[in-house]
Design a protein around this motif. Structure first.
Motif, short mmCIF file in Angstrom:
data_model
loop_
_atom_site.label_atom_id
_atom_site.label_comp_id
_atom_site.label_asym_id
_atom_site.label_seq_id
_atom_site.Cartn_x
_atom_site.Cartn_y
_atom_site.Cartn_z
N LYS A 170 0.83 -1.19 0.00
CA LYS A 170 0.00 0.00 0.00
C LYS A 170 0.87 1.25 0.00
O LYS A 170 1.71 1.45 0.89
N GLY A 171 0.71 2.10 -1.01
CA GLY A 171 1.51 3.31 -1.14
C GLY A 171 2.96 3.06 -1.46
O GLY A 171 3.79 3.97 -1.37
N TYR A 174 6.46 4.08 -6.82
CA TYR A 174 7.21 5.31 -7.00
C TYR A 174 6.27 6.51 -6.83
O TYR A 174 5.22 6.57 -7.45
N GLY A 175 6.64 7.42 -5.95
CA GLY A 175 5.81 8.57 -5.67
C GLY A 175 4.79 8.34 -4.57
O GLY A 175 4.12 9.28 -4.14
N GLY A 176 4.64 7.09 -4.12
CA GLY A 176 3.78 6.80 -2.98
C GLY A 176 2.30 6.82 -3.25
O GLY A 176 1.50 6.94 -2.32
N VAL A 177 1.88 6.68 -4.51
CA VAL A 177 0.45 6.79 -4.83
C VAL A 177 -0.21 5.42 -4.94
O VAL A 177 -1.24 5.17 -4.34
N LEU A 178 0.38 4.52 -5.73
CA LEU A 178 -0.21 3.20 -5.98
C LEU A 178 0.50 2.12 -5.16
O LEU A 178 1.42 2.41 -4.39
N ASP A 179 0.07 0.87 -5.36
CA ASP A 179 0.63 -0.22 -4.56
C ASP A 179 1.66 -1.06 -5.32
O ASP A 179 2.10 -2.09 -4.84
N TYR A 181 4.77 -1.83 -5.69
CA TYR A 181 6.02 -1.62 -4.97
C TYR A 181 7.22 -2.09 -5.80
O TYR A 181 8.18 -1.34 -6.00
N GLU A 263 14.61 9.14 -4.80
CA GLU A 263 14.00 8.32 -3.75
C GLU A 263 14.94 8.13 -2.56
O GLU A 263 14.49 7.78 -1.47
#
Length: 285
Positions: A170-171, A174-179, A181, A263
């Motif tokens: 979850k999060g 890249y960019g922390g939006v989608l899952d 990983y 990152e």
């Protein structure tokens, strides 16, 4: 015509799939995972609808076994299929139809299901299971270790062509939006599983944020060294003052943006050890 493992990590909540095969771009067919839902490997004359349909059932709270049962009940070709499922509680299930080409079979354990068909023997799946159980670290490394063990035990009896690793968090993208990983694929290669390991190493460098222990406080001596290197690369035009000020920080951020290191540039007062080593190595060159 594939061997795969689906897995769950109770510490991070990661869910993922690792797969290898004598088949072009196997990851585009077999691998399905969704954060807080589960992971599915669909193979052997793969019914790709098992991926999205199964994840939808898992997201609704169905267990791995109940999800697998529902998928198979609706599929007239079930005896040709092979499927591995793990849910977000770590429950696992695997299925090998009677019409799958031998050797074919699967094994489940705590937080994983390993399976394969057209393998050199049962020891391939056994090796995968043992490696997954005994390997420490994040789920991605455990899945890769299992895949490497299966490959070294003989793998697909027809040979090697492709491999893939997919991990949902979850999060975690890249960019922390989608899952998404980790999503790595070796679509056509003479030795795809080791190549997949090389790619995971690159992913860990470029796309995995550093841990707190990896960060070094930028004191005056280190600041002056950073300024010197950034000046050499053309990103810093100020004095070599040894003061890690806003101008120096901005120059490092600009350098990192061009080199795809953003990152790992997570602090205004510290620098990641790997970024520092990267700077030093390129400065020497």
């Amino acid at each position: 015509m594939t061997f795969s493992i689906v897995g769950y990590d109770p510490t991070t909540g990661d869910l993922g799939v690792a797969v290898a095969s004598k088949f072009l771009a196997v990851g585009s067919v077999v691998s399905w995972a969704q954060a807080e839902a589960g992971a599915i490997a669909t193979q052997s004359y793969a019914n790709m609808s098992f991926g999205p349909n199964g994840l939808a059932l898992l997201a609704q709270g169905q267990s791995a076994e109940a999800t697998l049962d529902q998928l198979l009940a609706a599929d007239e070709g079930r005896e040709q299929r092979q499927v591995g499922v793990v849910d977000a509680q770590g429950n696992a299930a695997t299925w090998t139809g009677n019409a799958c080409h031998g050797w074919a079979g699967g094994r489940i354990g705590a937080g994983y299901a390993a399976q394969g068909n057209i393998l050199t023997g049962a020891d391939v799946v056994d090796a995968m299971a043992t490696a997954f159980e005994q390997t420490q670290g994040e789920l991605a490394e455990r899945l890769l270790a299992a895949l490497l063990a299966g490959d070294q035990a003989g793998g697909d009896q027809r040979g090697r062509q492709s491999a893939a690793l997919y991990v949902a968090r979850k999060g975690g993208a890249y960019g922390g939006v989608l899952d998404r990983y980790i999503d790595l694929r070796v679509d056509d290669h003479q030795n795809p599983v080791p190549e997949l390991g090389r790619l995971l190493g690159l992913h860990r460098f470029y796309l995995t944020p550093p841990k707190t222990d990896d960060l070094l406080l930028i004191d005056a001596e280190l600041a002056r060294e950073i300024q010197t290197m950034l000046q050499h690369f053309g990103y810093y035009q100020g004095e070599l003052s040894g003061d890690y000020d806003a101008v120096t920080h901005a120059a490092l951020q600009a350098y990192g943006g061009v080199e795809n290191l953003e990152e790992r540039l997570v602090s205004a007062t510290h620098i990641d050890r790997q970024v520092l080593n990267y700077l030093r190595e390129h400065f020497v060159r």
